[in-house]
Enzyme design. Structure first.
Site, short mmCIF file in Angstrom:
data_model
loop_
_atom_site.label_atom_id
_atom_site.label_comp_id
_atom_site.label_asym_id
_atom_site.label_seq_id
_atom_site.Cartn_x
_atom_site.Cartn_y
_atom_site.Cartn_z
N TRP A 1 0.86 -1.19 0.00
CA TRP A 1 0.00 0.00 0.00
C TRP A 1 0.89 1.24 0.00
CZ3 TRP A 1 -5.11 1.42 -0.09
CH2 TRP A 1 -6.05 0.40 -0.09
N VAL B 1 0.75 4.15 6.65
CA VAL B 1 -0.68 4.26 6.92
C VAL B 1 -0.99 5.75 7.03
CG1 VAL B 1 -2.58 3.56 8.42
CG2 VAL B 1 -0.55 2.09 8.21
N ILE B 2 -1.85 6.23 6.14
CA ILE B 2 -2.21 7.65 6.10
C ILE B 2 -3.64 7.80 6.58
CG2 ILE B 2 -2.45 9.69 4.64
CD1 ILE B 2 -0.31 8.38 2.78
N GLY C 1 -10.83 9.29 6.65
CA GLY C 1 -11.97 9.88 7.33
C GLY C 1 -12.67 8.97 8.31
N HIS D 1 -10.62 3.66 11.13
CA HIS D 1 -9.81 2.54 10.65
C HIS D 1 -8.31 2.81 10.84
CE1 HIS D 1 -8.88 -1.02 8.29
NE2 HIS D 1 -8.09 -0.29 7.52
#
EC number: 2.5.1.78
Length: 159
Positions: free
Chosen positions: A26, A80-81, A84, A87
């Site tokens: 990712w 990991v960004i 909204g 999660h």
């Protein structure tokens, strides 16, 4: 970006150490840079580096756990960004807790190079991109190798 208190990063002599690098796919541009810099640092330090890829950050702990059984150190890399939803928090907490538990349960150093940022720009700034101040891939590798060397010395002193 705060750099206060950051120790000077120098490559240890890691000749003879086996280290694995596990990288999430990712946010590929960022993770590929982290991966390349970690591998380059490991090899420059003299370590034998093996490379593995997983889909995302949540898959890192199980692969890291397996590799911790056969390597002197493991480096986990991902990005990991924040989005909204909550999660982000679940993923970050789960990965961090998992990697820490593996290090403690196996007494194998785990270099945590999983970026957890609010924006893509923050991730790029920490990924060792040209002009960035931080290089978390290389830093995670150096931390893992340095800790492996300290543990090796402790174990040798015990006889």
């Amino acid at each position: 970006m705060a750099k206060e208190g950051l120790p000077e990063i120098t490559l240890p002599d890691a000749t003879g150490l086996r280290v694995a690098v596990v990288t999430a796919r990712w946010n590929a541009e960022i993770c590929d840079r982290l991966h390349d810099h970690a591998v380059t640092a490991g090899r420059a330090a003299g370590a034998e580096v093996s490379e593995y890829r997983v889909v995302g950050a949540l898959e890192l702990p199980v692969v890291v756990q397996e590799l911790a059984r056969t390597h002197d150190a493991v480096v986990a890399l991902g990005c990991v960004i924040r989005g909204g939803t909550p999660h982000f928090d679940y993923v970050c907490d789960s990965v961090t807790e998992g990697l820490t538990r593996i290090a403690l349960d196996t007494s194998t150093p785990i270099g945590n190079g999983v970026l957890t940022t609010n924006t893509e720009e923050q991730a790029i700034e920490r990924s060792g991109a040209e002009g960035s101040v931080e290089d978390k891939g290389a830093e995670a590798m150096v931390a893992a190798l340095d800790t492996a060397l300290v543990l090796s010395r402790i174990r040798a002193d015990r006889g």
